[in-house]
Design a protein around this motif. Sequence first.
Motif, PDB file in Angstrom:
ATOM      1  N   ILE A 115       0.863  -1.180   0.000  1.00 38.55           N
ATOM      2  CA  ILE A 115       0.000   0.000   0.000  1.00 38.55           C
ATOM      3  C   ILE A 115       0.902   1.234   0.000  1.00 38.55           C
ATOM      4  O   ILE A 115       1.949   1.237   0.630  1.00 38.55           O
ATOM      5  CB  ILE A 115      -0.895   0.013   1.264  1.00 38.55           C
ATOM      6  N   SER A 116       0.468   2.271  -0.666  1.00 38.73           N
ATOM      7  CA  SER A 116       1.201   3.532  -0.632  1.00 38.73           C
ATOM      8  C   SER A 116       1.419   3.939   0.824  1.00 38.73           C
ATOM      9  O   SER A 116       0.494   3.862   1.649  1.00 38.73           O
ATOM     10  CB  SER A 116       0.403   4.619  -1.362  1.00 38.73           C
ATOM     11  N   PHE A 117       2.628   4.374   1.134  1.00 39.70           N
ATOM     12  CA  PHE A 117       2.978   4.727   2.508  1.00 39.70           C
ATOM     13  C   PHE A 117       1.992   5.731   3.092  1.00 39.70           C
ATOM     14  O   PHE A 117       1.561   5.611   4.231  1.00 39.70           O
ATOM     15  CB  PHE A 117       4.406   5.283   2.563  1.00 39.70           C
ATOM     16  N   LEU A 118       1.617   6.722   2.315  1.00 38.84           N
ATOM     17  CA  LEU A 118       0.707   7.756   2.806  1.00 38.84           C
ATOM     18  C   LEU A 118      -0.727   7.250   2.957  1.00 38.84           C
ATOM     19  O   LEU A 118      -1.521   7.823   3.698  1.00 38.84           O
ATOM     20  CB  LEU A 118       0.744   8.973   1.888  1.00 38.84           C
ATOM     21  N   ASP A 119      -1.073   6.177   2.256  1.00 42.81           N
ATOM     22  CA  ASP A 119      -2.427   5.622   2.331  1.00 42.81           C
ATOM     23  C   ASP A 119      -2.575   4.549   3.415  1.00 42.81           C
ATOM     24  O   ASP A 119      -3.685   4.152   3.744  1.00 42.81           O
ATOM     25  CB  ASP A 119      -2.834   5.017   0.986  1.00 42.81           C
ATOM     26  N   TYR A 120      -1.456   4.079   3.946  1.00 38.95           N
ATOM     27  CA  TYR A 120      -1.518   3.003   4.945  1.00 38.95           C
ATOM     28  C   TYR A 120      -2.013   3.560   6.281  1.00 38.95           C
ATOM     29  O   TYR A 120      -1.440   4.498   6.831  1.00 38.95           O
ATOM     30  CB  TYR A 120      -0.158   2.334   5.134  1.00 38.95           C
ATOM     31  N   LYS A 121      -3.076   2.991   6.795  1.00 42.49           N
ATOM     32  CA  LYS A 121      -3.664   3.382   8.077  1.00 42.49           C
ATOM     33  C   LYS A 121      -3.630   2.177   9.016  1.00 42.49           C
ATOM     34  O   LYS A 121      -4.399   1.226   8.832  1.00 42.49           O
ATOM     35  CB  LYS A 121      -5.104   3.878   7.903  1.00 42.49           C
ATOM     36  N   PRO A 122      -2.753   2.186  10.018  1.00 42.59           N
ATOM     37  CA  PRO A 122      -2.606   1.029  10.913  1.00 42.59           C
ATOM     38  C   PRO A 122      -3.908   0.560  11.560  1.00 42.59           C
ATOM     39  O   PRO A 122      -4.104  -0.638  11.749  1.00 42.59           O
ATOM     40  CB  PRO A 122      -1.623   1.533  11.969  1.00 42.59           C
ATOM     41  N   ASN A 123      -4.795   1.482  11.887  1.00 40.93           N
ATOM     42  CA  ASN A 123      -6.027   1.092  12.566  1.00 40.93           C
ATOM     43  C   ASN A 123      -7.012   0.363  11.659  1.00 40.93           C
ATOM     44  O   ASN A 123      -8.010  -0.177  12.130  1.00 40.93           O
ATOM     45  CB  ASN A 123      -6.694   2.309  13.205  1.00 40.93           C
ATOM     46  N   SER A 145       4.390  -2.657  19.108  1.00 41.71           N
ATOM     47  CA  SER A 145       4.271  -1.240  19.446  1.00 41.71           C
ATOM     48  C   SER A 145       5.263  -0.364  18.699  1.00 41.71           C
ATOM     49  O   SER A 145       4.907   0.710  18.200  1.00 41.71           O
ATOM     50  CB  SER A 145       4.444  -1.058  20.960  1.00 41.71           C
ATOM     51  N   ILE A 146       6.499  -0.808  18.587  1.00 43.05           N
ATOM     52  CA  ILE A 146       7.507   0.013  17.906  1.00 43.05           C
ATOM     53  C   ILE A 146       7.190   0.158  16.417  1.00 43.05           C
ATOM     54  O   ILE A 146       7.602   1.115  15.771  1.00 43.05           O
ATOM     55  CB  ILE A 146       8.933  -0.542  18.124  1.00 43.05           C
ATOM     56  N   ARG A 147       6.422  -0.763  15.865  1.00 41.02           N
ATOM     57  CA  ARG A 147       6.034  -0.717  14.455  1.00 41.02           C
ATOM     58  C   ARG A 147       4.709   0.016  14.237  1.00 41.02           C
ATOM     59  O   ARG A 147       4.224   0.100  13.124  1.00 41.02           O
ATOM     60  CB  ARG A 147       5.988  -2.137  13.898  1.00 41.02           C
ATOM     61  N   GLY A 148       4.111   0.506  15.318  1.00 42.12           N
ATOM     62  CA  GLY A 148       2.862   1.258  15.189  1.00 42.12           C
ATOM     63  C   GLY A 148       1.654   0.405  14.886  1.00 42.12           C
ATOM     64  O   GLY A 148       0.635   0.900  14.393  1.00 42.12           O
ATOM     65  N   ILE A 149       1.737  -0.878  15.182  1.00 39.93           N
ATOM     66  CA  ILE A 149       0.659  -1.821  14.887  1.00 39.93           C
ATOM     67  C   ILE A 149      -0.455  -1.669  15.922  1.00 39.93           C
ATOM     68  O   ILE A 149      -0.198  -1.516  17.116  1.00 39.93           O
ATOM     69  CB  ILE A 149       1.207  -3.267  14.871  1.00 39.93           C
ATOM     70  N   PHE A 173      -2.628   8.288  16.281  1.00 40.90           N
ATOM     71  CA  PHE A 173      -2.829   9.168  15.130  1.00 40.90           C
ATOM     72  C   PHE A 173      -3.093   8.393  13.836  1.00 40.90           C
ATOM     73  O   PHE A 173      -3.142   8.986  12.763  1.00 40.90           O
ATOM     74  CB  PHE A 173      -1.627  10.105  14.965  1.00 40.90           C
ATOM     75  N   ASN A 174      -3.232   7.042  13.958  1.00 43.55           N
ATOM     76  CA  ASN A 174      -3.486   6.191  12.799  1.00 43.55           C
ATOM     77  C   ASN A 174      -2.473   6.470  11.686  1.00 43.55           C
ATOM     78  O   ASN A 174      -2.813   6.563  10.513  1.00 43.55           O
ATOM     79  CB  ASN A 174      -4.910   6.374  12.287  1.00 43.55           C
ATOM     80  N   SER A 175      -1.212   6.584  12.088  1.00 44.40           N
ATOM     81  CA  SER A 175      -0.136   6.978  11.177  1.00 44.40           C
ATOM     82  C   SER A 175       0.926   5.885  11.080  1.00 44.40           C
ATOM     83  O   SER A 175       1.331   5.317  12.104  1.00 44.40           O
ATOM     84  CB  SER A 175       0.515   8.261  11.698  1.00 44.40           C
ATOM     85  N   PRO A 176       1.418   5.608   9.881  1.00 43.19           N
ATOM     86  CA  PRO A 176       2.497   4.621   9.740  1.00 43.19           C
ATOM     87  C   PRO A 176       3.810   5.106  10.348  1.00 43.19           C
ATOM     88  O   PRO A 176       4.758   4.346  10.467  1.00 43.19           O
ATOM     89  CB  PRO A 176       2.616   4.427   8.230  1.00 43.19           C
ATOM     90  N   CYS A 177       3.863   6.368  10.749  1.00 40.62           N
ATOM     91  CA  CYS A 177       5.081   6.945  11.346  1.00 40.62           C
ATOM     92  C   CYS A 177       5.024   7.002  12.869  1.00 40.62           C
ATOM     93  O   CYS A 177       5.960   7.481  13.499  1.00 40.62           O
ATOM     94  CB  CYS A 177       5.305   8.359  10.820  1.00 40.62           C
ATOM     95  N   ASP A 178       3.939   6.518  13.469  1.00 42.19           N
ATOM     96  CA  ASP A 178       3.760   6.643  14.909  1.00 42.19           C
ATOM     97  C   ASP A 178       3.971   5.295  15.598  1.00 42.19           C
ATOM     98  O   ASP A 178       3.795   4.246  14.992  1.00 42.19           O
ATOM     99  CB  ASP A 178       2.343   7.165  15.192  1.00 42.19           C
ATOM    100  N   PHE A 179       4.324   5.351  16.862  1.00 40.14           N
ATOM    101  CA  PHE A 179       4.397   4.163  17.697  1.00 40.14           C
ATOM    102  C   PHE A 179       3.013   3.906  18.278  1.00 40.14           C
ATOM    103  O   PHE A 179       2.191   4.804  18.378  1.00 40.14           O
ATOM    104  CB  PHE A 179       5.383   4.354  18.838  1.00 40.14           C
ATOM    105  N   SER A 180       2.779   2.666  18.683  1.00 45.58           N
ATOM    106  CA  SER A 180       1.529   2.341  19.369  1.00 45.58           C
ATOM    107  C   SER A 180       1.734   2.413  20.867  1.00 45.58           C
ATOM    108  O   SER A 180       2.810   2.107  21.371  1.00 45.58           O
ATOM    109  CB  SER A 180       1.077   0.918  19.014  1.00 45.58           C
ATOM    110  N   THR A 181       0.684   2.815  21.552  1.00 45.36           N
ATOM    111  CA  THR A 181       0.703   2.748  23.009  1.00 45.36           C
ATOM    112  C   THR A 181       0.134   1.404  23.427  1.00 45.36           C
ATOM    113  O   THR A 181      -0.694   0.819  22.727  1.00 45.36           O
ATOM    114  CB  THR A 181      -0.111   3.891  23.649  1.00 45.36           C
ATOM    115  N   VAL A 182       0.589   0.929  24.567  1.00 37.54           N
ATOM    116  CA  VAL A 182       0.142  -0.360  25.092  1.00 37.54           C
ATOM    117  C   VAL A 182      -0.619  -0.081  26.384  1.00 37.54           C
ATOM    118  O   VAL A 182      -0.101   0.575  27.286  1.00 37.54           O
ATOM    119  CB  VAL A 182       1.328  -1.311  25.369  1.00 37.54           C
TER     120      VAL A 182
END
Length: 186
Positions: A115-123, A145-149, A173-182
């Motif tokens: 998927i295009s990096f900008l179109d990828y939404k982890p959520n 978490s470190i992968r923003g999953i 932030f539903n961003s491929p550049c963000d980390f996930s919180t646990v």
Amino acid sequence: MKNILSDINRMLGIADSYQAPDRIMNILLGEESTRIQVFKNFLDYFKCDVSYDWFHEYFEDEHADRKNNKQDFTPKCISTLFSKLLGSDTGITYEPTAGTGGMLISNWYNHRNSISFLDYKPNDHLIVCGELSDKTVPFLLFNLSIRGISGIVFHGDTLRNDYKAAYILTNKFNSPCDFSTVTRWK
């Protein structure tokens, strides 16, 4: 030459690998600034290559309980092949015995790159998984978490549907550049 065992211990701020599971949980559930700094140190160390499980060798050598829990790691080549055979994403990926996340990471990485990096939404691509081992769950949570999953990790016996805890991973932030919180749920 890298000595992965001592380097990971140093990045986690521990003297011996037996301390790693507790330290990782303290990092994940503790102060955000500490978690982010540890994540950045790991990303720098592994040159931002998030395509594989960084803890595979470390965990297998130091923590796997092959005798009691029959813990074996899926080789990276098998994980990659499996993720290619799995094909397109259905929105939810389920892994009942996730270990430290090697197969999940491979599948996530291949799907994310389709998927295009900008179109990828982890959520929109949740991972739901289970893991029995107390030692393994912290490594799994760290890897996701470190992968923003985004998703849910059930800690307990998948076959008996008996769980000690559940952890919610949220990419705020539903961003491929963000980390996930646990967040520990149960």
